[in-house]
Motif scaffolding. Structure first.
Motif, PDB file in Angstrom:
ATOM      1  N   THR A 145      53.953 -12.558  58.221  1.00 46.01           N
ATOM      2  CA  THR A 145      53.213 -13.288  57.194  1.00 46.01           C
ATOM      3  C   THR A 145      54.020 -13.285  55.910  1.00 46.01           C
ATOM      4  N   ILE A 146      54.143 -14.470  55.298  1.00 46.96           N
ATOM      5  CA  ILE A 146      54.803 -14.601  54.003  1.00 46.96           C
ATOM      6  C   ILE A 146      53.756 -15.119  53.024  1.00 46.96           C
ATOM      7  N   CYS A 147      53.603 -14.403  51.908  1.00 49.35           N
ATOM      8  CA  CYS A 147      52.587 -14.722  50.913  1.00 49.35           C
ATOM      9  C   CYS A 147      53.274 -15.106  49.604  1.00 49.35           C
ATOM     10  N   ARG A 148      52.818 -16.183  48.996  1.00 49.87           N
ATOM     11  CA  ARG A 148      53.359 -16.587  47.688  1.00 49.87           C
ATOM     12  C   ARG A 148      52.189 -16.800  46.721  1.00 49.87           C
ATOM     13  N   GLU A 149      51.461 -15.718  46.476  1.00 49.17           N
ATOM     14  CA  GLU A 149      50.278 -15.795  45.632  1.00 49.17           C
ATOM     15  C   GLU A 149      50.314 -14.809  44.466  1.00 49.17           C
TER      16      GLU A 149
END
Length: 149
Positions: free
Chosen positions: A38-42
């Motif tokens: 999972t890659i998160c950009r938040e």
């Protein structure tokens, strides 16, 4: 059709059927549970500009805008996870076990001189931070103190 082998007395030997012994040779194994990335950009630290391009094992899998999270199922084993914002590149080599879930955070940050360059060049560099999140279970818990009366 002539039999391949002739036995005494005119009896013919037939080749064995294809499924005889197949259960011994082709042991069906349950496929390994897939791993996930999972890659998160938040992050609130993210400047919110410019996309982050993500590839897994050399295959482009996502172009992420600010506020997006992407999850990918992969086979257990070694993988190369790479992210870039066209200026900075970050790579992680990881090995995942069946069912393991690796989580990454991608952040485009401005630097201390970024706004000065914005006025001079009309653009400013965004520095990419791409790190793997560590799970809380990996941090050892302190031993509880037991009080005796």
């Amino acid at each position: 059709m002539h039999p391949l082998f002739e036995l005494r007395g005119g009896a013919a030997a037939e080749p064995p059927a294809l499924d005889i012994g197949a259960d011994l040779l082709d042991i069906e194994r349950a496929p390994a549970e897939p791993a996930r990335i999972t890659i998160c950009r938040e992050s609130p630290e993210d400047a919110g500009f410019r996309e982050v391009f993500v590839s897994i094992d050399g295959e482009s899998v996502a172009i992420m805008e600010y506020g997006e999270t992407c999850t990918f199922e992969v086979k257990p084993g070694p993988h190369k996870v790479r992210a870039h914002n066209t200026l900075f590149w970050k790579t992680h080599h990881i090995v995942l076990r069946p069912g393991e879930h690796a989580k990454f955070i991608a952040i485009n940050k401005t630097g201390t001189i970024s706004f000065g360059l914005l006025f001079m060049l009309g653009a400013f560099p965004l520095y990419l931070t791409f790190e793997r999140e560590t799970e809380k279970s990996q941090v050892p818990n302190p031993k509880p103190q037991i009080k005796t009366a």
